[in-house]
Structure formats: C-alpha cells, structure tokens
Write a protein that holds these residues in place. Structure first.
Motif, PDB file in Angstrom:
ATOM      1  N   LEU B 403      16.084  27.850 -18.903  1.00 19.86           N
ATOM      2  CA  LEU B 403      16.972  28.101 -20.035  1.00 19.86           C
ATOM      3  C   LEU B 403      17.048  29.597 -20.334  1.00 19.86           C
ATOM      4  N   GLU B 404      15.919  30.271 -20.182  1.00 21.79           N
ATOM      5  CA  GLU B 404      15.917  31.736 -20.355  1.00 21.79           C
ATOM      6  C   GLU B 404      16.858  32.381 -19.338  1.00 21.79           C
ATOM      7  N   GLN B 405      16.813  31.880 -18.112  1.00 25.33           N
ATOM      8  CA  GLN B 405      17.684  32.443 -17.076  1.00 25.33           C
ATOM      9  C   GLN B 405      19.156  32.172 -17.386  1.00 25.33           C
ATOM     10  N   ALA B 406      19.433  30.960 -17.867  1.00 23.23           N
ATOM     11  CA  ALA B 406      20.805  30.630 -18.244  1.00 23.23           C
ATOM     12  C   ALA B 406      21.267  31.580 -19.350  1.00 23.23           C
ATOM     13  N   LYS B 407      20.371  31.849 -20.279  1.00 18.07           N
ATOM     14  CA  LYS B 407      20.694  32.737 -21.387  1.00 18.07           C
ATOM     15  C   LYS B 407      21.034  34.135 -20.865  1.00 18.07           C
ATOM     16  N   TYR B 408      20.226  34.602 -19.926  1.00 18.41           N
ATOM     17  CA  TYR B 408      20.462  35.919 -19.341  1.00 18.41           C
ATOM     18  C   TYR B 408      21.879  36.000 -18.763  1.00 18.41           C
ATOM     19  N   HIS B 409      22.276  34.955 -18.048  1.00 19.52           N
ATOM     20  CA  HIS B 409      23.595  34.992 -17.416  1.00 19.52           C
ATOM     21  C   HIS B 409      24.730  34.840 -18.430  1.00 19.52           C
ATOM     22  N   LEU B 410      24.479  34.099 -19.488  1.00 21.37           N
ATOM     23  CA  LEU B 410      25.506  33.990 -20.527  1.00 21.37           C
ATOM     24  C   LEU B 410      25.695  35.351 -21.211  1.00 21.37           C
ATOM     25  N   GLU B 411      24.586  36.034 -21.436  1.00 21.60           N
ATOM     26  CA  GLU B 411      24.698  37.366 -22.041  1.00 21.60           C
ATOM     27  C   GLU B 411      25.412  38.338 -21.111  1.00 21.60           C
ATOM     28  N   ALA B 412      25.116  38.196 -19.810  1.00 22.58           N
ATOM     29  CA  ALA B 412      25.795  39.049 -18.829  1.00 22.58           C
ATOM     30  C   ALA B 412      27.295  38.766 -18.812  1.00 22.58           C
ATOM     31  N   LYS B 431      29.048  31.028 -13.644  1.00 22.12           N
ATOM     32  CA  LYS B 431      28.601  30.065 -12.634  1.00 22.12           C
ATOM     33  C   LYS B 431      27.085  30.016 -12.556  1.00 22.12           C
ATOM     34  N   GLU B 432      26.474  31.191 -12.612  1.00 22.76           N
ATOM     35  CA  GLU B 432      25.002  31.243 -12.541  1.00 22.76           C
ATOM     36  C   GLU B 432      24.388  30.462 -13.694  1.00 22.76           C
ATOM     37  N   SER B 433      24.941  30.630 -14.886  1.00 23.73           N
ATOM     38  CA  SER B 433      24.369  29.941 -16.043  1.00 23.73           C
ATOM     39  C   SER B 433      24.556  28.430 -15.875  1.00 23.73           C
ATOM     40  N   TRP B 434      25.676  28.058 -15.320  1.00 28.17           N
ATOM     41  CA  TRP B 434      25.950  26.640 -15.069  1.00 28.17           C
ATOM     42  C   TRP B 434      24.949  26.068 -14.070  1.00 28.17           C
ATOM     43  N   ASP B 435      24.652  26.835 -13.026  1.00 24.85           N
ATOM     44  CA  ASP B 435      23.658  26.418 -12.034  1.00 24.85           C
ATOM     45  C   ASP B 435      22.281  26.241 -12.664  1.00 24.85           C
ATOM     46  N   LYS B 436      21.882  27.226 -13.473  1.00 25.65           N
ATOM     47  CA  LYS B 436      20.530  27.190 -14.048  1.00 25.65           C
ATOM     48  C   LYS B 436      20.385  25.986 -14.975  1.00 25.65           C
ATOM     49  N   LEU B 437      21.389  25.715 -15.773  1.00 26.83           N
ATOM     50  CA  LEU B 437      21.332  24.551 -16.654  1.00 26.83           C
ATOM     51  C   LEU B 437      21.254  23.269 -15.827  1.00 26.83           C
ATOM     52  N   GLY B 438      21.956  23.277 -14.705  1.00 26.67           N
ATOM     53  CA  GLY B 438      21.940  22.108 -13.830  1.00 26.67           C
ATOM     54  C   GLY B 438      20.557  21.851 -13.250  1.00 26.67           C
ATOM     55  N   GLU B 439      19.829  22.934 -13.012  1.00 30.40           N
ATOM     56  CA  GLU B 439      18.477  22.756 -12.477  1.00 30.40           C
ATOM     57  C   GLU B 439      17.576  22.055 -13.495  1.00 30.40           C
ATOM     58  N   ILE B 440      17.847  22.271 -14.768  1.00 30.54           N
ATOM     59  CA  ILE B 440      17.028  21.611 -15.792  1.00 30.54           C
ATOM     60  C   ILE B 440      17.224  20.103 -15.727  1.00 30.54           C
ATOM     61  N   THR B 441      18.462  19.684 -15.629  1.00 28.96           N
ATOM     62  CA  THR B 441      18.729  18.251 -15.645  1.00 28.96           C
ATOM     63  C   THR B 441      18.657  17.638 -14.251  1.00 28.96           C
ATOM     64  N   GLY B 442      18.492  18.487 -13.244  1.00 28.51           N
ATOM     65  CA  GLY B 442      18.412  17.966 -11.884  1.00 28.51           C
ATOM     66  C   GLY B 442      19.773  17.577 -11.324  1.00 28.51           C
ATOM     67  N   ASP B 443      20.837  18.078 -11.964  1.00 32.53           N
ATOM     68  CA  ASP B 443      22.175  17.786 -11.437  1.00 32.53           C
ATOM     69  C   ASP B 443      22.459  18.749 -10.305  1.00 32.53           C
ATOM     70  N   THR B 444      22.701  18.222  -9.131  1.00 27.27           N
ATOM     71  CA  THR B 444      22.852  19.089  -7.976  1.00 27.27           C
ATOM     72  C   THR B 444      24.249  19.677  -7.921  1.00 27.27           C
ATOM     73  N   VAL B 445      24.296  20.828  -7.313  1.00 21.42           N
ATOM     74  CA  VAL B 445      25.557  21.540  -7.197  1.00 21.42           C
ATOM     75  C   VAL B 445      26.338  20.954  -6.035  1.00 21.42           C
ATOM     76  N   GLY B 446      27.579  20.718  -6.254  1.00 19.93           N
ATOM     77  CA  GLY B 446      28.376  20.195  -5.152  1.00 19.93           C
ATOM     78  C   GLY B 446      29.787  20.695  -5.265  1.00 19.93           C
ATOM     79  N   GLU B 447      30.707  19.794  -5.128  1.00 16.31           N
ATOM     80  CA  GLU B 447      32.114  20.147  -5.195  1.00 16.31           C
ATOM     81  C   GLU B 447      32.619  20.114  -6.631  1.00 16.31           C
ATOM     82  N   ASP B 448      31.669  20.111  -7.593  1.00 14.12           N
ATOM     83  CA  ASP B 448      32.046  19.890  -8.989  1.00 14.12           C
ATOM     84  C   ASP B 448      33.182  20.770  -9.476  1.00 14.12           C
ATOM     85  N   ILE B 449      33.094  22.070  -9.139  1.00 10.82           N
ATOM     86  CA  ILE B 449      34.082  22.997  -9.682  1.00 10.82           C
ATOM     87  C   ILE B 449      35.459  22.649  -9.146  1.00 10.82           C
TER      88      ILE B 449
END
Lengths: 626, 461
Positions: B403-412, B431-449
């Motif tokens: 979550l700290e990492q997601a925060k960093y990217h949102l601030e960026a 995108k980075e913040s979206w990835d980091k949040l996904g790691e928390i919930t275990g939602d894998t990155v795919g063709e989502d976007i």
C-alpha cells in the motif's frame, strides 16, 4: 512428378506479410519464390485504404529501419497523411496515411517483380511437402512441385475463406478472389492446430452519390510527413476524408433487422475482433450511444470508390442501403461494393517460436493474419521477421529475435508466441510496457544497427543513420558541458526567452529541460549550432523526458537480465518437481526460450520462476562438472 | 553473482524465544542499516568490522525514539549465507519491535523477501552445493503455498472490497487515457488531467486512511482480546499452554499496566490473540471462584472473544449455567473439554442456555479439536464475525508495504500532472499503483486494461 523449381525460401501469399517476407529473404541472398493466388492482388488492401496510426505507425517505422518496404511504399502512394496524437507525448505521436489502394498495389508489385533473387508466380498452393516434420517443398493446384529449404505461410484470410453477406455465403477470399481450400488439411497433417477467426469490411460507395456539404472535411496535415527514414518526399497532392455520423434512425433500422444479421443467425463461425466491430454489434453492445462517427475515405486518385469507415457490416444488401441512406450526406448513396464478413482459418500462434518458425515443423514459418493478427502493419512486421529468420536458417546463422524493449515488433511477436490470442490481435501502444522509449521518432536509432548486421540496411540508409546518431550524441555532449551562470547578461537572456532567471549556474542541458524552452531558443541565445529537425527532436525529448526515460531504461535492463537467462530446449517440465500444475502444463506447451519469456506466460508465478532459475543453475553446474 | 535488490524478513518464527532476528540481504543492506542503527560506541553499521557483533539501538529516524536495544551482525559478501552483504538485527522477540524494525528496513529501500528467497540466492550465488538444489525448490514451493494461504486467504473482506473498488476506479481512468491514446479519432470523451488529479487525490485519502490502520488497527495492535473462562480443573491452563506451545507465543510485560496482570500473545495463523488475565488462569484457583461471577461478567463485556470451557466428564454446574447465559450476543465458543473421558455432560442441556454460540468438542489432553478451534477463530475474524469497529484494516506488513508503494505511485501521478506532462506519462505511475494494489488482493495482471477499454468504449472502424 514435374519439379518446376528449387528455392531456399518459398512464401505462400503475397499480401503485406508475404511481400516483406519475400523481399527480406531475397535481399539477404536467398533464392526466393513468392506465390500468389492472383498476381493482380499483390499487396492489396481489402479493408480500409490506410496505413499507420498509433502503434501501427510505429511498426511501419520499425519495419523501415530494419530495411522493410512498407514505409517506402506508403510514402510513394499516399494521398493524405496526418500525425495523430500530437497533443500527447512524443511516444504516442503516430503517423497515419491514407493510401491510393491501386497505386499501393502496383508500386509494391513493381518492387517485388524487380527484386533480384526473387521469382513471383501465380499458383494455388495445395500441399506442404514434408518428411519427418521437416519441410522440403510445395505442390500446387496445377500439379507441379517446387522444392525448398524453408516455407513461409502468409495466407491472410484466404485459408478456407468464406464470405458472408446477409443470407448469402460462399467459399472465397476477399474481394471476389478464390480461397485456398486444401492447404488447411495439409497443415493439419503436420499436427498444426487450426482456429477460425472472422473479420469484416464496410461497403464502398460512389463518391458522386455523396453530399459532402453535409459532412465535416478532414484534411491531411499541411506539413509533409514520411514513414521511411529514407524518403525525401516534400510535396504531396492530398485528398480529404469526410466525417459524418449515424443517428437514431440508422440504429432503429439495424435493430429491426438483427434477425437477418449473420452475426446473430449463426452463419458466422469465427471469432471477430473487439476493436473493429460491425455496426450491428456496436449498436447491440452500446445501445445507449445515439450516434457513431463514420469516416468517408477515398480509395484512390483514379476511382470514385469511397470507404465508409465505421460501418463494417454483413447485413443483407437491402438493409445496407436502407441504413446508409439515413446518414447525413448519404441520402442518395449508391453502393459500389457491399460490406461483407469473412471467416477464415488461422493457426494457434503459441505453436510458433519467436522466430515465427513452428516449434514442431522444421523450416515452416508463419506470418500475418494466419497467426491470428489483423492489420496490414502487423502482417508486414511479422512477414519481415519470418523472411529474415527463414533466410538465417537457410544460411545456418543465429536467428533474429527482437525483444519487447527493441520495438513494437518484439511486443507483437512475443504476445503472439507467449500469450497467444483468441480474437484477431491488433497492436496497441498500451500493449507496450516500454512505450516511452519505443517511439516512432527513434525507430531508426533503435533498429538500424540490427538491420545492418543482418544485411538488410543499405549503405545509404546506414550512412544517414550514423550521421543522425552522431549528431545527437555530439549535441547532447555539448549541452551538458556548457554551463551558464546568473550574470546580468545571462539573466537578460532568460528574460528574453520568457523563463525564470537563474539562481545558480546550470548546464544548457538543464535549461532545455524547462517546459517553455526549446532548442531553437537556446541556439539563438547561446553558442550552439542549429540542428537538423530530426536531431533536434531527439535532443529535446531526451532532455524533457529524461526522468521518465531513465526510469524506463532501468526497467528494460531488469527485463533484459531475465531475457538473457536462457532455458535449455530439452527441459522436461513435466518432471520438474516443485512447479505448480498449471505452470508446468503452460511451460510445456509454450516452451519459452528464456526466464523472461516464461515469466510472461499467464499461470506461471514468481515461485515457478524461482524454481526454474534453480533448475538452470543446477544444470549449469552439472554441465560444468562433466 | 545474482545481485538484484535488497530483501528483508523476520528470520525467526514467531515464537516465545527471547530474541527475534530481522535479516537483510543485498547491495543496499549496510546502507539501510546505517539509517537506523546507533552503535553504543558511536559506530554506525558501515563501520562495523566483518563478522563483528555490535551492540546498540534501533532509532526511528522519523522521531528519534529508541525502538529496541539490539545486537547487529554484519556479514560482507561473499562471506555470508547468500554471498551478498547480509545484516542481522537481533532484537527482543516481541512482535512489536520486530515488526517495527522490519518496517524500517522496508521504508529505507529493502523489499519484503519472497518465500525461500534467501535460500534461493544462496543457491544461485553458489553458496549451496548441487545436491541441495531439489531441496531448495521444495522449500520455495512449500513456503510459497503456505504464505499464499496466509497472504491472500486472510484478507479481510472489507479490505479486499475497498482495494478492489480503488483498483476499479484507477482502471477506468487508465482505460480512458489509453483509449484516447490508441484510438485518437474515436469520439471518446477525454478525461482531463485535472479530473484524474482530483480522483487520485481522493484515492490517496483512502490509501492514507488505510495506512493508518497499520498502526491503529485494533486487532493487530492489541490482539484479539480473548478470555478463557471455566471452572477449576476444566483445563484452562492446559488449553493456554497448548495454544502457547503450538504457536510458541510470546510473553510480554505490557508496560503501564500492573505487574501482576500478564497478557499472552498467541499467533493463530496471523490472528494475534491477546489472552487476558493469564495470571489468573495460571493460578489453580479460577477467576470465577476468585473474583466472582461479577468479574467474569466484566470480562465478558470487554472481551472480543470468549472461550468457555466445560467439563464433559461432569454435569453442568450452576456457575457454568450462569456464564452460558451471558454469552448470548457475544463472540464466543463453548469448548467441551475432556471428551476423552466418559461423558456425563448433557449437551442438549448446554444448548438450552445458548442461542447461536458455537460449540466444539475438544480434548486438550489428547490434542484433538485444537486445529478446528484455530480455524474457527480465524474464520470468525476474517469472516467478519468479530466486530470490527474500524472496517477495512491492514492485517500484515506485506499489505502495508504494498500500500505504501501504491501511495508512492499515486503521488508520482499527481507530480506528473502538475508538471504538465502528457497523458502517456500520467498513465505510467497510475498503472504501477494499480499493479501494487492488485498484489495485495492477489489479482493477477492480465489483459484487464485492454478488456476494460473495449467494455467502456465503443471503438472500431
């Protein structure tokens, strides 16, 4: 058995993919045969008469830097060009050309016909000849055989093609051509897995029947652009496109006739692309949208045919007439060719190596729409890579594999062979994780050296590239070495340039990083030379986007380290303890070349990657011990 | 050498040992240790000689407060387990200092190690011999499976809902920006940079709020306040010991409270139980007898979880009945102990005193039913049955780190917008913040976007 010829490389199909493949192989010194169902259809554009756009334009520039033909051909035959996305960052600026369809075809035909080492023949290929999963020739409809060391399939939508217009359905290729009926079964004999995709195209209408006063003119850019880094075209007679919209009435007619739409009656079997839906599926899926835009595009200088972009359909002709006539400026439209859908055979692209050779059939390559892609540019890019690799195979040299950080070509092929696709695949800038460095403006800087190494880059092209590259480096070096200090004289210059005064001494390079400053201003006020516009652009981009670019370069480096860790070809994933079941099956199927590629397979977790790394190290030490 | 980034972890299992070890490995190791270690003789981590042990304090650089007194071991690569620079911090074994020190290492540039990663590095860097390769693979697999169950399986429902909501919000913005980049001629309503900014500011508020729960999340901070009730000799002490033994709980003196009230922490699959008044339990006289039913009532009111032990070999006593009636509306589990002995307890009678309180048969003596008890408690916490006054909360450091990492990217992202950079640059950190949040919930990155682009917009020729 009549043996009609012997070649190093045979290319089946002479569309955008086949032409690039054949030219590349021939230019690399291979005796090459380019076959086509119809010589009058070489590099034909059966869908919209345009080349480029976001990501696609990038592909064309990359293709050009590697010594491909599409860029040069588009420059010569374009009737309009626009640079899209100019309001956004340089990475997504994208050149898009409207092409004169006939001119495009005839110019490419002339190029392939005059290419040394290349024969062009009108034959219908019926069979791939092979022994022990290794190809050695083709057999054509008229009975003769051609022997070869390698074959490139570039069959487009012709393989088992079926045309559908309303209630009418018949076997055939696009635009009244024959289909290749028997080749699929020959591929199946080689254990190649076949899928079925669908695409479609709108009606072509008579220019004289349109009222352009009711449409919005879409002219080309005043500034003349070119795709090719070699082209020096400075003037071009341009034709406009026209913008108009569908309306509620149009939608109502389509809705009322959905029961006659092959998409819904079940006549269409294939999976269609989401980014290029027919008007009937747009209206079903986005029911609350009350207007869809349509671009009316000229098909050439010497024809009245106009392409109705946005109106792809396979509804019956009476319905096509009825709804077209509800559209502003098309009240009296005359259709010259109806829109249609086409179903065709393609292959599961995960059967291919990143060289585009089949993993299990030696010497057989596959490129273009047969690999499940759509678009002329995607096809051409694959054609070039397949042509290069077929030639390298014949010559016994190391294959060419472009990485995702080398270019969109790398992204496209890696996606195809690593992830596969279950709908016609279109390249998009959002598929590229290193978008910021994969710009259309630096395709030459990224790829010319590679093209040179494999022998496709001429002396002329290489000299031009070296000159540009060196000028950029010199200029950056200069800007980084000249320091300016807050003297009254310098502060006056700052004021003149409309930027805030200096507080400490800075380099000219840092001055260039300021949003409001461009290179010309610096050149005007300080002792640095004016630059060629392409060089100046690179210098400005590297200063203004430095932070983002260097971050991306770090990511590239990290990815490259993983791509460098190669996985042995004979690795038995099913025996590798510790892999998760899904990962094991996927790895066994895709057989990635590197740890990097393995990590991009869906279902392979970081833990599986760790286990693979342990395995490689284990194997390395064992081999070392032996 | 396989040197990538710097990794950090708590190397000791949560246990009742007097010390806990935080271990780091990688190129930044010593630099990170320098930021918060103060040697007693004024030396910093970089000045400590090879394989020397230094005594000193861990100081929180943010406020200068001493977190713990520690021993610091510095091992310079390649003479270390991983053959990289390794630092071990030996601190007091309580969960608070260990988590705090681990958090500091993450804050100053380390990354939480993946399961088995130290061993993996040791092998890849040639520290372990070939025969150990298979074992290393097994360790990675086993630890990963266990930690996945821990990490994702124990997300609180409210947290994952909130993270998914935030992700969807970000995804919609990404899809819009990407669609206008890839399809510039489609009539897509362009999302203005200032609108993205406003939305990101809101998201940051949510993220910051969640991050606060890292420190204040009640259950995490204090543990799930648990009281064990039951008449003398019913097995309270044995149950406590069984839980402690199995989970190697940590005994702590909570400062500021009276010396004689001792609380014990038990870590049940990531759920910290704070078992109150263990002093009372340890004494053979039980609290009901000692302090009367009134005192028990008090505990019942304040506790998050009540474990009431009944003796299967005896009929219900009057006290049992009284306490049973108190359980209504509370989070409680009735444990019928001594099921290894002949049953004299009438279970049907028990049920007449309770409504929907869970009943579980156990035998502490034989160790049966303890696993079910653990599962039941864990389910109650993560299934949301235990009242959670603060809604979504972070349950572990991994979540907080991501979550700290997601925060960093949102601030960026905001910084990028404020610099007037174009949409393709804005998208990078989004995108980075979206990835980091996904790691928390275990939602894998795919063709989502790309899927989202085509769901959200009508695109095509």
């Amino acid at each position: 058995m009549f043996i009609a010829g012997e070649y190093d490389v045979i290319v089946i199909g002479s569309g955008h993919s086949g032409c690039e493949a054949a030219l590349a192989a021939a230019r690399m010194g291979c005796q090459t045969l380019l076959t086509t169902i119809n010589l009058d259809n070489i590099a034909f554009m059966p869908c919209n008469p345009s080349v480029g756009g976001p990501a696609k334009g990038h592909l064309v520039r990359e293709l050009d830097a590697l010594g491909g033909q599409m860029g040069i051909n588009a420059d010569k035959t374009s009737l309009q060009m626009r640079m899209l996305n100019t309001g956004k960052g340089p990475a997504v600026h994208a050149l898009r050309a409207q092409a004169d369809k006939d001119l495009y075809h005839i110019t490419m035909k002339e190029t392939v016909e005059n290419q040394p080492n290349l024969d062009v023949k009108q034959v219908l290929v019926e069979r791939i000849l092979s022994k022990d999963q290794k190809v050695y020739g083709i057999e054509v409809e008229t009975g003769e055989r051609y022997y070869t060391k390698s074959i490139i399939l570039a069959t487009g939508t012709y393989l088992g093609g079926k045309i559908i217009i309303g209630e009418l359905a018949y076997k055939g290729g696009p635009n009244g051509q024959r289909a290749a009926e028997n080749l699929t079964s020959s591929l199946k004999e080689l254990n190649i897995c076949i899928m079925r995709f669908k695409t479609g195209t709108p009606a072509r209408v008579d220019k004289r029947s349109l009222d352009f006063s009711k449409m919005i003119e879409q002219p080309g850019d005043k500034e003349v652009h070119n795709f090719s880094f070699l082209s020096e075209i400075t003037t071009r007679k341009q034709l406009p496109c026209w913008l108009t919209y569908t309306n509620e009435k149009t939608h109502e007619i389509i809705r009322n006739n959905l029961h006659r739409a092959p998409m819904y009656t079940g006549i269409v079997e294939g999976v269609g692309p989401r980014y290029c839906p027919s008007i009937e599926s747009k209206i079903v899926r986005f029911a609350d949208k009350n207007a869809h835009q349509l671009f009316i595009e000229p098909e050439g200088y010497h024809t009245n045919e106009m392409y109705v972009q946005g109106m792809s359909t396979s509804l019956p002709i009476d319905v096509q007439y009825e709804f077209l006539r509800t559209i502003a400026g098309m009240e009296n439209v005359k259709i010259m060719r109806p829109g249609y859908a086409i179903d065709y055979d393609c292959i599961d692209s995960t059967q291919l190596k990143p060289t585009l050779e089949f993993k299990t059939v030696q010497g057989l390559f596959s490129a273009g729409q047969i690999n499940g892609t759509s678009g002329y540019e995607e096809a051409a890019a694959q054609g070039l890579v397949a042509g290069i690799n077929a030639a390298l195979l014949v010559k016994g040299q190391e294959p060419l594999i472009l990485s995702r950080s080398d270019g969109y070509i790398g992204v496209l092929i890696d996606d195809l062979v690593t992830k596969g696709t279950n709908e016609p695949y279109r390249i998009m800038t959002s598929r590229a994780e290193f978008r910021l460095i994969l710009r259309q403006d630096n395709a030459d800087l990224r790829l010319t050296e590679i093209g040179r190494r494999i022998g496709l880059v001429s002396d002329e092209r290489y000299a031009k590239f070296v000159c540009k590259r060196d000028s950029i480096e010199e200029s950056l070096k200069l800007l980084r070495s000249v320091m300016i200090t807050p003297t009254p004289e310098i502060q006056a210059k700052m004021q003149a340039m409309g930027t805030v005064e200096l507080r400490t001494g800075i380099m000219l390079y840092d001055l260039l990083r300021r949003t409001e400053i461009n290179y010309n201003m610096i050149s005007e006020h300080f002792d640095v030379p004016l630059l060629d516009s392409a060089v100046q652009q690179q210098v400005e981009i590297s200063a203004k986007y430095e932070g983002y670019i260097s971050k991306q370069l770090e990511q590239v480096e990290r990815a490259a380290r993983l791509d460098e860790k190669l996985l042995p070809e004979d690795i038995d994933y099913m025996q590798l303890s510790g892999l998760a079941v899904e990962a094991r099956e996927k790895l066994n199927e895709i057989r990635p070349l590197s740890i990097g590629q393995a990590g991009r397979i869906s279902g392979v977790s970081p833990a599986d990657i760790s286990i693979l790394m342990i395995y490689i190290e284990q194997k390395r030490r064992r081999d070392e011990a032996n | 050498m396989f040197a990538e980034d710097t990794i950090s972890t708590i190397a000791t299992a949560p246990g009742e040992g007097a010390i806990g070890i935080i271990r780091m490995s990688g190129p930044l190791t010593i630099k990170i240790a320098e930021t918060f270690f103060r040697g007693i003789n004024g030396k910093n981590a970089g000045q400590i000689a090879f394989q020397q042990v230094a005594y000193g304090h861990i100081i929180d650089p943010d406020n200068g407060l001493v977190i713990d007194e520690v021993l610091l071991l510095v091992m310079h690569g390649p003479k270390s387990y991983t053959r990289e620079d390794v630092v071990e911090i030996h601190c007091h074994g309580g969960p608070v200092p260990m988590k705090k020190i681990l958090a500091l290492t993450l804050q100053y540039g380390a990354r939480l190690s993946e399961p088995g990663e130290f061993t993996k590095r040791a092998f890849l860097n040639g520290r372990l011999d070939l025969s150990q390769a298979e074992a290393v693979m097994d360790i990675i697999r086993a630890k990963t499976d266990a930690s996945l169950r821990m990490a994702v399986g124990h997300l609180s429902g409210a947290l994952s809902d909130q993270i998914r909501k935030m992700r969807y919000e970000i995804l919609r913005m990404i899809a819009n920006l990407e669609a206008t980049i890839d399809f510039p001629e489609e009539d897509i309503e362009v999302l203005a940079a200032q609108d993205v900014r406003a939305a990101v500011v809101l998201l940051l508020t949510d993220v910051n709020h969640l991050l606060l729960t890292k420190e204040t999340g009640r259950i995490l901070r204090e543990g799930l306040e648990t009281v064990i009730l039951g008449k003398p000799n019913v097995g309270k002490s044995s149950l406590l010991n069984a839980l402690l033994k199995e989970k190697r709980a940590i005994v702590t003196d909570i400062p500021g409270t009276t010396r004689d009230v001792i609380e014990e922490f038990v870590n049940l699959s990531g759920v910290p139980l704070k078992i109150v008044d263990t002093a009372g339990i340890r004494e053979t006289s039980d609290i009901i007898e000692q302090m009367g039913v009134e005192k028990a009532k008090e505990f019942v009111v304040t506790a998050d979880l009540i474990l009431l032990l009944l003796d299967a070999s005896l009929p219900l006593s009057a006290e049992d009945k009284e306490v049973l009636t108190m359980l209504s509306g509370k989070q409680a589990i009735v444990l019928v102990n001594k099921t290894d002995l002949p049953a004299l307890l009438n279970l049907d009678e028990v049920y007449t005193y309770i409504a929907d309180t869970k009943v579980l048969k156990i035998s502490v003596m034989e160790g049966t039913g303890l696993a079910e008890l653990e599962q039941m408690i864990v389910d109650m916490v993560y299934g949301g049955e235990i009242a959670q006054k603060e809604g979504a909360f972070l349950t572990n450091l991994r979540q907080a780190d991501l979550l700290e990492q997601a925060k960093y990217h949102l601030e960026a992202t905001i910084a990028t917008i404020d610099e007037g950079m174009p949409s393709d640059c804005i998208v990078i950190d989004l995108k980075e913040s979206w990835d980091k949040l996904g790691e928390i919930t275990g939602d894998t990155v795919g063709e989502d976007i790309i899927d989202q682009i085509f769901t959200q917009f009508c695109i095509g020729k």
